[in-house]
Scaffold this motif. Sequence first.
Motif, PDB file in Angstrom:
ATOM      1  N   GLY A 136      41.770  43.678  42.972  1.00 53.94           N
ATOM      2  CA  GLY A 136      40.404  43.445  43.436  1.00 53.94           C
ATOM      3  C   GLY A 136      39.357  43.338  42.342  1.00 53.94           C
ATOM      4  O   GLY A 136      38.210  42.986  42.609  1.00 53.94           O
ATOM      5  N   VAL A 137      39.748  43.685  41.106  1.00 54.21           N
ATOM      6  CA  VAL A 137      38.785  43.617  39.996  1.00 54.21           C
ATOM      7  C   VAL A 137      39.451  42.941  38.793  1.00 54.21           C
ATOM      8  O   VAL A 137      40.661  42.694  38.812  1.00 54.21           O
ATOM      9  CB  VAL A 137      38.294  45.024  39.560  1.00 54.21           C
TER      10      VAL A 137
ATOM     11  N   GLY B  23      46.708  54.012  36.060  1.00 49.56           N
ATOM     12  CA  GLY B  23      46.047  53.290  37.152  1.00 49.56           C
ATOM     13  C   GLY B  23      45.983  51.791  36.948  1.00 49.56           C
ATOM     14  O   GLY B  23      45.354  51.097  37.748  1.00 49.56           O
ATOM     15  N   LEU B  24      46.625  51.284  35.889  1.00 43.90           N
ATOM     16  CA  LEU B  24      46.646  49.830  35.667  1.00 43.90           C
ATOM     17  C   LEU B  24      48.070  49.315  35.856  1.00 43.90           C
ATOM     18  O   LEU B  24      49.039  50.058  35.634  1.00 43.90           O
ATOM     19  CB  LEU B  24      46.174  49.501  34.245  1.00 43.90           C
ATOM     20  N   ASP B  25      48.204  48.037  36.250  1.00 44.30           N
ATOM     21  CA  ASP B  25      49.542  47.461  36.410  1.00 44.30           C
ATOM     22  C   ASP B  25      50.087  46.997  35.054  1.00 44.30           C
ATOM     23  O   ASP B  25      49.439  47.194  34.021  1.00 44.30           O
ATOM     24  CB  ASP B  25      49.533  46.342  37.456  1.00 44.30           C
TER      25      ASP B  25
ATOM     26  N   ALA C 224      35.055  51.416  43.026  1.00 46.24           N
ATOM     27  CA  ALA C 224      36.276  51.831  43.728  1.00 46.24           C
ATOM     28  C   ALA C 224      37.452  51.801  42.746  1.00 46.24           C
ATOM     29  O   ALA C 224      38.296  52.713  42.742  1.00 46.24           O
ATOM     30  CB  ALA C 224      36.537  50.914  44.923  1.00 46.24           C
ATOM     31  N   ALA C 225      37.507  50.778  41.910  1.00 43.49           N
ATOM     32  CA  ALA C 225      38.599  50.682  40.931  1.00 43.49           C
ATOM     33  C   ALA C 225      38.423  51.714  39.817  1.00 43.49           C
ATOM     34  O   ALA C 225      39.389  52.364  39.399  1.00 43.49           O
ATOM     35  CB  ALA C 225      38.644  49.271  40.344  1.00 43.49           C
ATOM     36  N   VAL C 226      37.179  51.868  39.351  1.00 44.45           N
ATOM     37  CA  VAL C 226      36.907  52.817  38.259  1.00 44.45           C
ATOM     38  C   VAL C 226      37.413  54.216  38.619  1.00 44.45           C
ATOM     39  O   VAL C 226      37.986  54.921  37.781  1.00 44.45           O
ATOM     40  CB  VAL C 226      35.381  52.843  37.950  1.00 44.45           C
TER      41      VAL C 226
END
Length: 422
Positions: A360-361, A351-353, A401-403
């Motif tokens: 957004g975070v 889920g990370l780039d 939302a990111a978590v």
Amino acid sequence: MKILVVGGGGREHAIIRKLKESPKVTGIYCCPGNGGIAKDAECFPIKATDIEGMTAFAKEKAVDLVVVAPDDPLVLGMADVLEAEGFMVFGPSQKAAEIEGSKVFSKNLMKKYGIPTAGYEVFSDSASAMAYVERNNQFPIVIKADGLALGKGVIIAQNLEEAKDGIRSIMEDKIFGKSGNNIVVEEYLTGPEVSVLAFTDSKTVCPMVSSMDHKRVNDHDEGPNTGGMGTIAPNPYYTPEAAAQCMETIFLPTMNAMNAEGRPFKGCLYFGLMLTPKGPYVIEYNCRFGDPETQVVLPLLETDLVEIMEAISQERLGELEIRWKKGAAACVILASGGYPKAYETGKPVFGLDENGQHPGVTVYHAGTKLQNDVLCTAGGRVLGVTAVGGTLPDALAKSYAAVREITFEGAHYRTDIGSKKF
Ligand code: AMP
Ligand code: GLY
């Protein structure tokens, strides 16, 4: 300027991200750093407590500023050694760091200078400590190991049995090693907890935006204490009145007390406060930026952090106007399943780039490493997912939302950061 940041957790990542915003910075090194920090700084595997190795590295790279972020190298005197070698250092001397390194020292300092703190007794043998808690017969009571204990050296005993068990484990079983040679037994206080980090050059003390940590591992403040599972800033309970009172009864008196003791404090002084019914009390001091408080405080800083660090080094902090962004910040920690007890590492993070970030975070990496080019977990606290918003609910919504989109096997996080009511 070339800057060396000592340490390798989420706090150090947040410091590096803020330093990078400065036009003065040309390069950042981090020792030892971690897998995520490596996207923002050149990391080298020198242990944070290796004073000799760190000094040699600083010389080799001819750095212009060293930021010593963690408690243990400061308490061991890393700042003194680097300064003696001619480096500009952000971080207090060994003598000043004792304000965190010894709870007996800090409690005695507060008593001597009339700084509000819980009533206490100091013991160097377990039999007298046990006799005292039995005689005193008031519960809960708080038992603290004198020295550093990874944020875990505090036991809140609900009854005599727990108090005796606590004293035994710290003083006889030495669960924190020689940090438990002496203990402080203190009165139990109640009220909202507030963390205030302050810049100080020993002449001026500039409190940063206030924050609130969440120390217990599970929702509703259940389960064992951790290094911190999430933070918000500013702290909604820290009113302007409380801030004014803290300046007068705690911040200035502490700076002055350290000067009077011949231990001028230069760096970031952390005030762990409790807003009790009798006013603000000091729960603890730390000689450094808090972790994960830094992850919500520094994103709100507008002034150039390098300028602040230079001003502190030259004892002209009073000339600077330090500006803060409006709005709020929230940081939710993603931890390895089992933390703060035993946990597994080496789990791939999804889920990370490619930069270890998420839209957004800002994702501050606490315990990650690159394993065959795959970002994997490498510690108890793994990521600090931080968002800034116009209001605290905005910031929390963005962070959560990111978590929910970042995953690894066994990941654990609290779902109630920032929602505590007193
Ligand atoms: P410390 O490591 O000193 O910050 O303590 C860890 C946690 O224990 C604090 O964040 C408080 O929640 C709690 N604590 C420490 N001292 C006291 C006290 N005297 N009364 C109530 N709670 C305390
Ligand atoms: N978050 C608490 C500390 O840094 O000690």
